[in-house]
Design a protein around this motif. Structure first.
Motif, PDB file in Angstrom:
ATOM      1  N   UNK A  47      82.456  83.481  12.674  1.00  0.00           N
ATOM      2  CA  UNK A  47      83.216  82.266  12.901  1.00  0.00           C
ATOM      3  C   UNK A  47      82.669  81.459  14.074  1.00  0.00           C
ATOM      4  N   UNK A  48      81.530  81.902  14.616  1.00  0.00           N
ATOM      5  CA  UNK A  48      80.804  81.151  15.645  1.00  0.00           C
ATOM      6  C   UNK A  48      79.372  81.671  15.676  1.00  0.00           C
ATOM      7  N   UNK A  49      78.422  80.753  15.826  1.00  0.00           N
ATOM      8  CA  UNK A  49      77.023  81.105  16.044  1.00  0.00           C
ATOM      9  C   UNK A  49      76.655  80.627  17.434  1.00  0.00           C
ATOM     10  N   UNK A  50      76.027  81.496  18.222  1.00  0.00           N
ATOM     11  CA  UNK A  50      75.588  81.135  19.567  1.00  0.00           C
ATOM     12  C   UNK A  50      74.074  81.228  19.602  1.00  0.00           C
ATOM     13  N   UNK A  51      73.439  80.164  20.087  1.00  0.00           N
ATOM     14  CA  UNK A  51      71.981  80.082  20.120  1.00  0.00           C
ATOM     15  C   UNK A  51      71.491  79.571  21.460  1.00  0.00           C
ATOM     16  N   UNK A  52      70.388  80.103  21.909  1.00  0.00           N
ATOM     17  CA  UNK A  52      69.686  79.505  23.038  1.00  0.00           C
ATOM     18  C   UNK A  52      68.802  78.399  22.509  1.00  0.00           C
ATOM     19  N   UNK A  53      68.687  77.319  23.265  1.00  0.00           N
ATOM     20  CA  UNK A  53      67.808  76.216  22.857  1.00  0.00           C
ATOM     21  C   UNK A  53      67.056  75.705  24.070  1.00  0.00           C
ATOM     22  N   UNK A  54      65.846  75.256  23.818  1.00  0.00           N
ATOM     23  CA  UNK A  54      65.019  74.730  24.904  1.00  0.00           C
ATOM     24  C   UNK A  54      65.332  73.267  25.186  1.00  0.00           C
ATOM     25  N   UNK A  55      66.056  72.624  24.280  1.00  0.00           N
ATOM     26  CA  UNK A  55      66.455  71.228  24.498  1.00  0.00           C
ATOM     27  C   UNK A  55      65.269  70.277  24.472  1.00  0.00           C
ATOM     28  N   UNK A  56      64.253  70.593  23.673  1.00  0.00           N
ATOM     29  CA  UNK A  56      63.091  69.695  23.586  1.00  0.00           C
ATOM     30  C   UNK A  56      63.526  68.366  22.994  1.00  0.00           C
ATOM     31  N   UNK A  57      62.837  67.326  23.427  1.00  0.00           N
ATOM     32  CA  UNK A  57      63.130  65.992  22.919  1.00  0.00           C
ATOM     33  C   UNK A  57      61.821  65.319  22.506  1.00  0.00           C
ATOM     34  N   UNK A  58      61.975  64.234  21.796  1.00  0.00           N
ATOM     35  CA  UNK A  58      60.837  63.399  21.449  1.00  0.00           C
ATOM     36  C   UNK A  58      59.755  64.126  20.667  1.00  0.00           C
ATOM     37  N   UNK A  59      58.504  63.888  21.040  1.00  0.00           N
ATOM     38  CA  UNK A  59      57.363  64.421  20.314  1.00  0.00           C
ATOM     39  C   UNK A  59      57.334  65.944  20.321  1.00  0.00           C
ATOM     40  N   UNK A  60      57.724  66.573  21.423  1.00  0.00           N
ATOM     41  CA  UNK A  60      57.733  68.040  21.483  1.00  0.00           C
ATOM     42  C   UNK A  60      58.651  68.613  20.411  1.00  0.00           C
ATOM     43  N   UNK A  61      59.816  67.974  20.204  1.00  0.00           N
ATOM     44  CA  UNK A  61      60.746  68.455  19.183  1.00  0.00           C
ATOM     45  C   UNK A  61      60.186  68.237  17.784  1.00  0.00           C
ATOM     46  N   UNK A  62      59.554  67.098  17.582  1.00  0.00           N
ATOM     47  CA  UNK A  62      58.973  66.797  16.276  1.00  0.00           C
ATOM     48  C   UNK A  62      57.866  67.800  15.955  1.00  0.00           C
ATOM     49  N   UNK A  63      56.999  68.080  16.917  1.00  0.00           N
ATOM     50  CA  UNK A  63      55.871  68.979  16.684  1.00  0.00           C
ATOM     51  C   UNK A  63      56.303  70.435  16.565  1.00  0.00           C
ATOM     52  N   UNK A  64      57.241  70.861  17.376  1.00  0.00           N
ATOM     53  CA  UNK A  64      57.659  72.260  17.407  1.00  0.00           C
ATOM     54  C   UNK A  64      58.736  72.549  16.355  1.00  0.00           C
ATOM     55  N   UNK A  65      59.451  71.525  15.922  1.00  0.00           N
ATOM     56  CA  UNK A  65      60.581  71.760  15.027  1.00  0.00           C
ATOM     57  C   UNK A  65      61.749  72.271  15.842  1.00  0.00           C
ATOM     58  N   UNK A  66      62.885  72.370  15.226  1.00  0.00           N
ATOM     59  CA  UNK A  66      64.038  72.867  15.949  1.00  0.00           C
ATOM     60  C   UNK A  66      64.914  73.683  15.019  1.00  0.00           C
ATOM     61  N   UNK A  67      64.765  75.008  15.114  1.00  0.00           N
ATOM     62  CA  UNK A  67      65.646  75.879  14.335  1.00  0.00           C
ATOM     63  C   UNK A  67      67.085  75.682  14.772  1.00  0.00           C
ATOM     64  N   UNK A  68      67.301  75.512  16.085  1.00  0.00           N
ATOM     65  CA  UNK A  68      68.668  75.337  16.585  1.00  0.00           C
ATOM     66  C   UNK A  68      69.309  74.096  15.973  1.00  0.00           C
TER      67      UNK A  68
END
Length: 156
Positions: free
Chosen positions: A111-132
């Protein structure tokens, strides 16, 4: 809402460690339990030049041991708090990690999923993708994203 089944995806990163701590806090406060999930992604760790025998006898067992070690360390952290905890190690053959996490949350009844995230933005997020981000968009339950603390972000 009282979170009784809290799923935490662990990958050994500092943000995943913080997610484990947050999940343990929530479970302790609500009387819930925590399930720790690690997704082995063998495709990401092969060069393509390994012989099938080497892959089966060396690569997979090494990845399995590493995943089990991550889960054991996180289990110890949660159990120290007196929170019921179990672990699951999944092997990813051809799916996105996000799909496996969402599917497991659904089948386990999280009933809840907890995830760590690096909080990437912009090009880094586009290139790395974001499972979170993908998990947050497709999960059938609320998702708590735990970001890297400012002091640690400066060191990264």
């Amino acid at each position: 809402m009282s979170y009784q089944h809290i799923l935490v995806a662990v990958d050994g990163s500092p943000t995943a460690d913080q997610a484990v701590a947050q999940a343990a806090d929530l479970a302790q406060a609500t009387g819930g339990r925590v399930r720790l999930l690690n997704v082995m992604d063998p495709i990401a760790h092969i060069s393509g030049f390994e012989q099938p025998q080497v892959y089966q006898q060396e690569v997979l067992p090494r990845l399995r041991r590493a995943g089990e070690a991550l889960l054991d360390a996180a289990r110890t952290q949660v159990a120290r708090r007196g929170v019921p905890v179990d672990t699951v190690l999944l092997e990813n053959l051809d799916a996105r990690v996000a799909e496996l996490v969402v599917d497991h949350a659904r089948s386990w009844g999280a009933d809840l999923i907890v995830l760590g995230t690096h909080g990437r933005r912009g090009l880094a997020r586009v290139l790395m993708g974001s499972d979170a981000e993908q998990i947050a968009r497709t999960a059938p339950v609320p998702v708590l994203l735990v970001r890297q603390q400012a002091a640690q972000a400066g060191q990264a």
